[in-house]
Design a protein around this motif. Structure first.
Motif, PDB file in Angstrom:
ATOM      1  N   THR A  89     -11.758 -39.122 -22.530  1.00 23.86           N
ATOM      2  CA  THR A  89     -13.136 -38.544 -21.941  1.00 23.86           C
ATOM      3  C   THR A  89     -14.110 -39.079 -22.675  1.00 23.86           C
ATOM      4  OG1 THR A  89     -11.996 -36.669 -21.116  1.00 23.86           O
ATOM      5  CG2 THR A  89     -14.317 -36.555 -21.115  1.00 23.86           C
ATOM      6  N   GLN A 130     -14.819 -42.698 -21.379  1.00 19.29           N
ATOM      7  CA  GLN A 130     -15.508 -42.662 -19.930  1.00 19.29           C
ATOM      8  C   GLN A 130     -16.937 -42.267 -19.981  1.00 19.29           C
ATOM      9  OE1 GLN A 130     -12.718 -39.885 -18.303  1.00 19.29           O
ATOM     10  NE2 GLN A 130     -11.006 -40.903 -19.210  1.00 19.29           N
ATOM     11  N   LYS A 171     -11.149 -43.201 -15.694  1.00 17.11           N
ATOM     12  CA  LYS A 171     -10.272 -42.817 -16.344  1.00 17.11           C
ATOM     13  C   LYS A 171      -8.996 -43.680 -16.307  1.00 17.11           C
ATOM     14  CE  LYS A 171      -6.997 -38.806 -16.897  1.00 17.11           C
ATOM     15  NZ  LYS A 171      -7.024 -37.367 -16.465  1.00 17.11           N
ATOM     16  N   LYS A 222     -14.015 -40.555 -12.205  1.00 16.53           N
ATOM     17  CA  LYS A 222     -12.652 -40.606 -12.322  1.00 16.53           C
ATOM     18  C   LYS A 222     -11.925 -41.853 -12.362  1.00 16.53           C
ATOM     19  CE  LYS A 222     -11.591 -39.760  -7.300  1.00 16.53           C
ATOM     20  NZ  LYS A 222     -11.259 -38.714  -6.382  1.00 16.53           N
ATOM     21  N   GLN A 244     -20.863 -38.482 -14.582  1.00 11.97           N
ATOM     22  CA  GLN A 244     -19.945 -37.321 -14.518  1.00 11.97           C
ATOM     23  C   GLN A 244     -20.409 -36.445 -13.164  1.00 11.97           C
ATOM     24  OE1 GLN A 244     -19.957 -35.948 -18.929  1.00 11.97           O
ATOM     25  NE2 GLN A 244     -17.944 -35.272 -18.291  1.00 11.97           N
TER      26      GLN A 244
END
Length: 267
Positions: A252, A255, A246, A243, A237
C-alpha cells in the motif's frame, strides 16, 4: 498384508515397475536445489520452454543474496512519509519533471495509446531504477528460479520462472542477464512472467527489449491498461485507477507513493 498384495508388490519390484519417484520438493536451503532443477526442467518443457531456456535453467545457481533480500523487506513496513523519504521522492519528482520535458512527444504518444498519464509511468521508472541508472546486479534466471524452488512463495514465482526461460528462448534476455534480486528486469523492473505477457516492441525493431527505455515504458503502460486502467479517470486514493497500482506492487505504501509522485510530476 494379504498374500495377493505381497506377491503383487514383489512382482512390481522385480520388473522395475515401481511408481514414479515423487517430484523434487521445494527447499529453504541450497541442499536440494540441483535435484529440484532437474524436476522443474520437465515442468518447464511441458510448459513450452525450449533448448535455450532449458540450458539457462540447467546453468542457474542458487541465489543466496536473493533469499536474504526476500527475508528482509523492511521498507514496506515504514510509514508513507518515511518510505517516501527513503526512496527520495523529492528527487524523483524533480528529475521526473525534467525527464518528461525531454521526452514529451513519447509520453504523449503513450497516453494516447494506453490512457496512462506520464506522471505514473515516470514515477514507476524513478522508483524502480532511478530512471535506468541502476537496473540490478543479480542474475535474473538464477534469482527467479531460486525463488520458485524456495518454499515460501513457490506458486507465485513459478509462472515467472517459466516466463524467464521463455524470454531466453525468444532472445529477449539471456542466461546471464542482470536484474533485481527478485528477478525483476529492465528499466521498470518487470517480473519475467509479466514481461513475457505484456512486452511491447515500441521501436519496432523486432525484439522486445526491457533494457531499452521506450520498450520498457510502453510495456509498463500496456500492463497497467490491461490490468484495468481507465483512461481519463483519477489515480489517487479513492479514485478508479488507484486500485490498478496494486497490480504493479502489492504494498500500500508503494501505491500511495506512486500516486502522490505521479500527480506532482504531472502538475
Amino acid at each position: 498384508m494379504g498374500k495377493s498384495r505381497l506377491w503383487a508388490g514383489l512382482i512390481v519390484a522385480a520388473l522395475g515397475l515401481a511408481s514414479p519417484a515423487a517430484a523434487a520438493q521445494c527447499g529453504n536451503t541450497s541442499a536440494g536445489f540441483d535435484a529440484w532443477k532437474g524436476d522443474f526442467a520437465r515442468t518447464a518443457k511441458r510448459a513450452g520452454v525450449k533448448g535455450a531456456g532449458l540450458t539457462a535453467l540447467a546453468q542457474a545457481r542458487y541465489a543466496t543474496r536473493t533469499i536474504a533480500a526476500d527475508r528482509n523487506q523492511k521498507s514496506f513496513r515504514y510509514s508513507l512519509e518515511k518510505f517516501m523519504e527513503i526512496r527520495g521522492a523529492n528527487t524523483i519528482v524533480a528529475q521526473g519533471r525534467r525527464h518528461k520535458a525531454r521526452n514529451a512527444a513519447f509520453y504523449a504518444a503513450l497516453e494516447q495509446k494506453y490512457g496512462v498519464p506520464s506522471g505514473v509511468l515516470i514515477a514507476i521508472h524513478g522508483m524502480e531504477t532511478a530512471f535506468g541508472n541502476y537496473m540490478g546486479d543479480s542474475n535474473v534466471v538464477s534469482a527467479i528460479v531460486t525463488l520458485t524452488y524456495d518454499c515460501r512463495r513457490s506458486a507465485f514465482f513459478e509462472p515467472h520462472a517459466i516466463g524467464a526461460l521463455k524470454l531466453v528462448d525468444q532472445g529477449a534476455i539471456t542466461g546471464t542477464t542482470k536484474g533485481a534480486k527478485h528477478g525483476e528486469l529492465g528499466h521498470t523492473q518487470f517480473l519475467p512472467g509479466n514481461a513475457l505477457q505484456f512486452g511491447v516492441d515500441w521501436d519496432r525493431n523486432g525484439r522486445v527489449d526491457f533494457y531499452n527505455f521506450q520498450d520498457a515504458l510502453a510495456s509498463t503502460a500496456h500492463f497497467l491498461r490491461k490490468k484495468g486502467w481507465k483512461p481519463g479517470k483519477g489515480y489517487q486514493q479513492g479514485q478508479p485507477n488507484f486500485k490498478v497500482l496494486k497490480e504493479w506492487n502489492a504494498a500500500t505504501v508503494y501505491q500511495q507513493s506512486l500516486a502522490l509522485m505521479g500527480a506532482r510530476i504531472d502538475n
